[in-house]
Enzyme design. Structure first.
Site, PDB file in Angstrom:
ATOM      1  N   TYR A   1       0.836  -1.220   0.000  1.00 41.94           N
ATOM      2  CA  TYR A   1       0.000   0.000   0.000  1.00 41.94           C
ATOM      3  C   TYR A   1       0.868   1.266   0.000  1.00 41.94           C
ATOM      4  O   TYR A   1       0.658   2.178  -0.801  1.00 41.94           O
ATOM      5  CB  TYR A   1      -0.917  -0.031   1.223  1.00 41.94           C
ATOM      6  CG  TYR A   1      -1.910   1.114   1.297  1.00 41.94           C
ATOM      7  CD1 TYR A   1      -2.934   1.232   0.375  1.00 41.94           C
ATOM      8  CD2 TYR A   1      -1.829   2.073   2.316  1.00 41.94           C
ATOM      9  CE1 TYR A   1      -3.864   2.271   0.454  1.00 41.94           C
ATOM     10  CE2 TYR A   1      -2.748   3.113   2.405  1.00 41.94           C
ATOM     11  CZ  TYR A   1      -3.768   3.210   1.476  1.00 41.94           C
ATOM     12  OH  TYR A   1      -4.683   4.242   1.551  1.00 41.94           O
TER      13      TYR A   1
ATOM     14  N   THR B   1     -14.471   4.512   7.036  1.00 41.33           N
ATOM     15  CA  THR B   1     -15.006   3.776   5.882  1.00 41.33           C
ATOM     16  C   THR B   1     -14.737   2.287   6.073  1.00 41.33           C
ATOM     17  O   THR B   1     -14.094   1.873   7.043  1.00 41.33           O
ATOM     18  CB  THR B   1     -14.292   4.217   4.592  1.00 41.33           C
ATOM     19  OG1 THR B   1     -12.913   3.864   4.719  1.00 41.33           O
ATOM     20  CG2 THR B   1     -14.411   5.714   4.343  1.00 41.33           C
TER      21      THR B   1
HETATM   22  P1  NDP Z   1     -13.232   1.850   0.677  1.00 43.46           P
HETATM   23  O1  NDP Z   1     -12.551   0.527   0.728  1.00 43.46           O
HETATM   24  O2  NDP Z   1     -14.277   2.155   1.656  1.00 43.46           O
HETATM   25  O3  NDP Z   1     -13.821   2.076  -0.811  1.00 43.46           O
HETATM   26  C1  NDP Z   1     -12.994   1.831  -1.905  1.00 43.46           C
HETATM   27  C2  NDP Z   1     -13.689   2.237  -3.182  1.00 43.46           C
HETATM   28  O4  NDP Z   1     -12.816   1.841  -4.256  1.00 43.46           O
HETATM   29  C3  NDP Z   1     -15.010   1.528  -3.368  1.00 43.46           C
HETATM   30  O5  NDP Z   1     -15.945   2.358  -4.014  1.00 43.46           O
HETATM   31  C4  NDP Z   1     -14.632   0.360  -4.284  1.00 43.46           C
HETATM   32  O6  NDP Z   1     -15.719   0.012  -5.113  1.00 43.46           O
HETATM   33  C5  NDP Z   1     -13.513   0.977  -5.129  1.00 43.46           C
HETATM   34  N1  NDP Z   1     -12.671  -0.080  -5.634  1.00 43.46           N
HETATM   35  C6  NDP Z   1     -11.930  -0.954  -4.905  1.00 43.46           C
HETATM   36  N2  NDP Z   1     -11.357  -1.857  -5.715  1.00 43.46           N
HETATM   37  C7  NDP Z   1     -11.750  -1.538  -6.980  1.00 43.46           C
HETATM   38  C8  NDP Z   1     -11.506  -2.101  -8.258  1.00 43.46           C
HETATM   39  N3  NDP Z   1     -10.716  -3.180  -8.407  1.00 43.46           N
HETATM   40  N4  NDP Z   1     -12.077  -1.535  -9.339  1.00 43.46           N
HETATM   41  C9  NDP Z   1     -12.881  -0.449  -9.207  1.00 43.46           C
HETATM   42  N5  NDP Z   1     -13.146   0.138  -8.022  1.00 43.46           N
HETATM   43  C10 NDP Z   1     -12.587  -0.413  -6.934  1.00 43.46           C
HETATM   44  O7  NDP Z   1     -12.061   2.925   0.730  1.00 43.46           O
HETATM   45  P2  NDP Z   1     -12.080   4.443   1.238  1.00 43.46           P
HETATM   46  O8  NDP Z   1     -13.304   5.107   0.800  1.00 43.46           O
HETATM   47  O9  NDP Z   1     -11.682   4.447   2.658  1.00 43.46           O
HETATM   48  O10 NDP Z   1     -10.816   4.993   0.441  1.00 43.46           O
HETATM   49  C11 NDP Z   1     -10.917   5.857  -0.681  1.00 43.46           C
HETATM   50  C12 NDP Z   1      -9.519   6.315  -1.025  1.00 43.46           C
HETATM   51  O11 NDP Z   1      -8.961   7.016   0.079  1.00 43.46           O
HETATM   52  C13 NDP Z   1      -8.549   5.169  -1.324  1.00 43.46           C
HETATM   53  O12 NDP Z   1      -7.702   5.516  -2.381  1.00 43.46           O
HETATM   54  C14 NDP Z   1      -7.746   5.047  -0.029  1.00 43.46           C
HETATM   55  O13 NDP Z   1      -6.478   4.493  -0.259  1.00 43.46           O
HETATM   56  C15 NDP Z   1      -7.690   6.483   0.408  1.00 43.46           C
HETATM   57  N6  NDP Z   1      -7.447   6.666   1.839  1.00 43.46           N
HETATM   58  C16 NDP Z   1      -8.375   6.256   2.749  1.00 43.46           C
HETATM   59  C17 NDP Z   1      -8.150   6.465   4.103  1.00 43.46           C
HETATM   60  C18 NDP Z   1      -9.136   6.068   5.158  1.00 43.46           C
HETATM   61  O14 NDP Z   1      -8.857   6.298   6.355  1.00 43.46           O
HETATM   62  N7  NDP Z   1     -10.289   5.478   4.808  1.00 43.46           N
HETATM   63  C19 NDP Z   1      -6.915   7.112   4.584  1.00 43.46           C
HETATM   64  C20 NDP Z   1      -6.022   7.503   3.537  1.00 43.46           C
HETATM   65  C21 NDP Z   1      -6.288   7.289   2.216  1.00 43.46           C
HETATM   66  P3  NDP Z   1     -16.098  -1.502  -5.535  1.00 43.46           P
HETATM   67  O15 NDP Z   1     -15.749  -2.398  -4.405  1.00 43.46           O
HETATM   68  O16 NDP Z   1     -17.547  -1.379  -5.839  1.00 43.46           O
HETATM   69  O17 NDP Z   1     -15.280  -1.736  -6.750  1.00 43.46           O
END
Ligand code: NDP
Length: 256
Positions: free
Chosen positions: A153, A190
């Site tokens: 990551y 999340t």
């Molecule tokens: P979640 O795991 O809650 O959501 C991830 C999103 O990405 C979902 O909508 C999922 O949709 C989509 N996704 C995952 N895999 C795929 C794939 N193979 N193809 C298409 N879409 C995909 O993550 P967060 O909302 O927490 O994170 C959002 C962003 O913020 C990320 O980039 C994360 O690294 C970053 N981040 C988050 C933090 C946190 O504390 N939550 C902290 C720092 C950064 P689906 O499964 O429907 O495909």
């Protein structure tokens, strides 16, 4: 009409961003593997223009075809173009000696290569547009600090940061240069955070810190973070600092 392309709109931060971005004055183009029925219902209720594509962004060939088909048909008369590369995965989490062979490629594809492809096709599809073009890559504090167990990551997010710097450098030569920022959003409540709290301390020794953030109600809500990201994208100085952190811009009620 503003055009926004947003990945990972089915859950978490992306779903919150999508819900706030819905508007009859904006065309919102979302990509995720799973649908978001609430978002689609809200779009219908508000007569907002929503295009929602189901796509595994780790499948680069299909992602490229989709990105090209979206970006080849962007209208010339938009008021502004925005791309938010938000979809991401934390997996695989493991100490280096135990890394599985199959999760590494998927994480690199999703967290790095898909964002590169979308950025590429977005820039090409809007290259003659004279107005504002803004790209936000959702990064992480993990891009800038190492964590045991998060080697994949941290590496993917650091790569996203460096890609952002390269794009900024390339864009500098153009009169209508697109602005790009790799933005760490802070710690958000999340599914990804829920998964962090479930990690085995053997794989991720820092797990207790994240459990205690949740126990002490110190996680930001997806909606609050999404609101602040949308404000951030609207800043007149957007793109000046290409590696940034949303925590550098506290809400007026917060202490820095
Ligand atoms: P979640 O795991 O809650 O959501 C991830 C999103 O990405 C979902 O909508 C999922 O949709 C989509 N996704 C995952 N895999 C795929 C794939 N193979 N193809 C298409 N879409 C995909 O993550 P967060 O909302 O927490 O994170 C959002 C962003 O913020 C990320 O980039 C994360 O690294 C970053 N981040 C988050 C933090 C946190 O504390 N939550 C902290 C720092 C950064 P689906 O499964 O429907 O495909």
């Amino acid at each position: 009409m503003e055009i926004v392309i947003l990945t990972g709109a089915s859950r978490g931060l992306g779903a919150a961003l999508a819900s706030l971005l819905l508007s009859p004055e904006r065309r919102l183009i979302c990509i995720a593997r799973q649908p978001n029925p609430e978002l689609e219902a809200a779009a219908r209720a508000q007569s907002a223009w929503l295009d929602y594509y189901l796509q595994d962004l780790a499948d680069l060939e299909a992602t490229d075809m989709l990105a090209q088909s979206i970006c080849d048909e962007l209208p010339a008369d938009a008021s502004r173009f925005v791309l938010i590369n938000n979809a991401g995965t934390l997996a695989p989490v493991a100490r280096v000696e135990a890394l599985p062979y199959d999760g590494i490629g998927a994480a690199l594809n999703l967290n790095v290569a898909a964002a590169m492809l979308l950025t590429s096709r977005f820039l090409k599809g809007t290259e003659t547009f004279a107005g504002a073009r803004r790209i936000v890559n959702i990064s992480s504090g993990a891009a800038r600090n190492p964590y045991e167990g998060w080697g994949v990551y941290c590496t993917t997010k650091a790569a996203l940061d460096m890609f952002t710097r390269c794009v900024k450098l390339e864009q500098a030569r153009f009169a209508n240069s697109a602005a790009i920022v790799s933005l760490a959003p802070g710690v958000i409540d999340t599914d990804m955070q829920a998964a962090v709290r479930e990690l085995d301390p053997e794989d991720f020794p820092n797990v207790e810190r994240f459990r205690s953030l949740k126990a002490n109600n110190l996680l930001a809500t997806p909606l609050d973070t999404a609101r602040r990201i949308i404000e951030f994208i609207a800043r007149p100085d957007f793109g000046t600092t290409e590696i940034d952190d949303l925590r550098n811009y506290p809400s007026p009620t917060e202490t820095p």
